[in-house]
Scaffold this active site. Structure first.
Site, short mmCIF file in Angstrom:
data_model
loop_
_atom_site.label_atom_id
_atom_site.label_comp_id
_atom_site.label_asym_id
_atom_site.label_seq_id
_atom_site.Cartn_x
_atom_site.Cartn_y
_atom_site.Cartn_z
CD GLU A 257 42.98 25.21 -5.42
OE1 GLU A 257 43.31 24.86 -4.25
OE2 GLU A 257 42.59 26.34 -5.70
CB CYS A 291 43.63 27.22 -1.03
SG CYS A 291 44.38 27.65 -2.61
#
Length: 522
Positions: A257, A291
């Site tokens: 991720e 993110c």
């Protein structure tokens, strides 16, 4: 007010603190009060990491032998401990990384939600019975744990993101070795203590505090020795690429991720006030250190000027400063991120126009922010910056900027908007603001992102939805919800023939008598 105590923390292997500091010692300061130490961390090295993996390898079979519903009970107890300690853990997060206290409380609540979801999965680790093409034969599928999972996470969400890996991995019967960010050791140690009191088998949960280089070296050795069966990583695209290459050499697929450059598309029919509200939270919540933070707002030319005007006004009016107060965001997480942010500010080009604050860069008495909450000189506080006039040719367009800076680009038609939304190669999160369902479905179909929001921010995850990205944002693996179970289990197929003789698939299969030449009369 009495200052909070400085914590001395270290790696935890087999339930016990690791003595010594072969990887050195670091001191972590409160980024909102730089003269206040939060933790002294004794770091491990590559050998510490390998030892932790070996401990996990020894403990894993015993933990896997515990019935899955009972493992779910441990997850339930962890969730209850999180609820009971929510305020203390949230305040520690705020001290260590400067996240506003309301966000820190929400982060711990996300761990609770994750536990609440997965405690039931202990009773739902379903396999299937499958009909056989042979008589007197049964087919089954089972989920088996992978073994030992090495989990490496970033520090911007120091408990929520790790829980997406650790909770399902343990539920599925794996042992885990968790390497948190070295700049959040106090939060990591507190989080680990809650795991250690939840009822997991001794050695099934281990924590290694180490820097990136020692962690990579330890992971490399552990893989070579056959001590690790799955790697999970949340962090930068560059490091994720290296981990993917390393695990690939061992015929493993890491759960990656990675970064994002998340678009927020504003169509001409959008509710502009709602779009501005979403852009403000997406771009500047957690000081843009997510993110899933907004990278570029992509705005139709017919509403561009009005959107920028409202976005500028909302950003200027937002409270910034002391993270224990009611603010949009506090300081940068650490000196490292603050220094990087100054480099990203340099990506602003002469053809750009900046908005959002009374200055750019670090907030100081000489470079003040109007309405700042607290003392700007006390911590790592930076102006929110809106950069208008971004184009696909700009470095700012294709660079993930981990801080309070948001680009604004313009488009004429939907094809141009999609080109801007996808052209940087990232594919984590995205958003569109519109009242037209056709725009929604066209956007969902064509955007590269693994997550799509409609009339909502690019940031925000729920514990039962898949989280993850594509392209430069990840390798298609997903955390959260039932989808993450495929990361921490392996399917096993079983066929049981009780016919008393060998039946060969595809060869000894009975057929049906049909008349393929039959036709209905005209």
């Amino acid at each position: 007010m009495v200052a909070a105590a400085t914590r001395t923390v270290s790696s935890i292997v087999g339930g016990a603190p690791v003595e010594g500091s072969p990887g050195g010692t670091i001191r972590v300061m409160n980024p909102a009060l730089l003269d206040e130490p939060v933790a002294e961390a004794n770091l491990g090295d590559a050998g510490t990491f390998v030892d932790a993996c070996r401990t996990g390898r020894e403990a894993q079979p015993g933990w896997a032998a515990v019935p899955a519903p009972v493992r779910g009970r441990a997850i339930q107890q962890l969730g209850r401990l999180m609820e009971s300690n929510l305020e203390a853990l949230a305040r520690l997060i705020t001290r260590e990384i400067g996240k506003p206290i309301a966000e820190s409380r929400g982060e711990v609540q996300e761990v609770v939600d994750t536990c609440n979801f997965f405690l039931g999965e202990g009773r739902r680790l379903y396999g299937q019975t499958v009909p056989s093409e042979m008589p007197d034969k049964q087919l089954f599928t089972f989920r088996n744990p992978v073994g030992v999972a090495a989990i490496v996470t970033a520090g911007n969400f120091p408990v929520a993101v790790p829980s997406w890996y650790l909770v399902p991995a343990l539920l599925c019967g794996n042992a885990v070795v968790w390497k948190p960010a070295e700049y959040t050791p106090a939060t990591a140690e507190a989080f680990a203590q809650l795991f250690l009191h939840a009822g997991f088998a001794e050695g099934a949960f281990n924590v290694v505090l180490a820097d990136g280089a020692q962690t990579f070296a330890g992971l490399e050795r552990a893989l070579e020795q056959g001590l690790v069966d799955k790697v999970g990583f949340t962090g930068s695209t560059d490091v994720g690429r290296r981990i993917g290459e390393l695990t690939g050499r061992h015929l493993q697929s890491a759960c990656l991720e990675l970064g994002g450059k998340n678009p927020l598309v504003v169509m001409p029919d959008a509710d502009l006030d709602l779009a501005v509200e979403g852009a403000l939270f997406s771009g500047f919540g957690t000081a843009g250190q997510r993110c899933t933070s907004l990278g570029t707002a992509i705005v139709h030319r017919s509403v561009h000027d009005e959107f920028v005007s409202r976005f500028d006004a909302a950003t200027r009016a937002a409270a910034i400063g002391d993270p224990t107060a009611d603010v949009l965001y506090g300081p940068m997480i650490s000196e490292r991120f603050a220094e990087r942010f100054l480099g990203w500010i340099e990506l602003i080009a002469p053809h750009h126009t900046t908005y959002g604050s009374t200055g750019t860069g670090r907030i100081t008495r000489d470079n003040p922010r109007e309405g700042f909450v607290g003392d700007p000189e006390a911590g790592l506080f930076y102006h929110p910056t809106i950069v208008d006039g971004v184009t696909a040719a700009d470095d700012l367009y294709g660079t993930e900027t981990f801080g309070p800076i948001v680009g604004v680009a313009s488009f004429e038609d939907f094809d141009e908007a999609m080109a801007l939304a996808n052209g940087h190669g990232y594919g984590l999160s995205s958003s569109i603001y519109t009242t037209d369902p056709l725009h929604v479905f066209r956007f969902r179909q064509r955007v590269s992102a693994g997550m799509v929001s409609v009339n909502n921010s690019t940031s925000g995850a729920e514990a039962h939805l898949p989280f993850g990205g594509n392209g430069r944002s990840g390798n298609g693996s997903r955390q959260s919800g039932i989808w993450v179970l495929d990361q921490f289990t392996r399917w096993q197929a079983v066929n049981w023939d009780y016919s008393g003789h060998l039946q060969r698939a595809q060869m000894d299969v009975a057929d049906v008598a049909a008349d393929p030449g039959f036709r209905l009369p005209d």
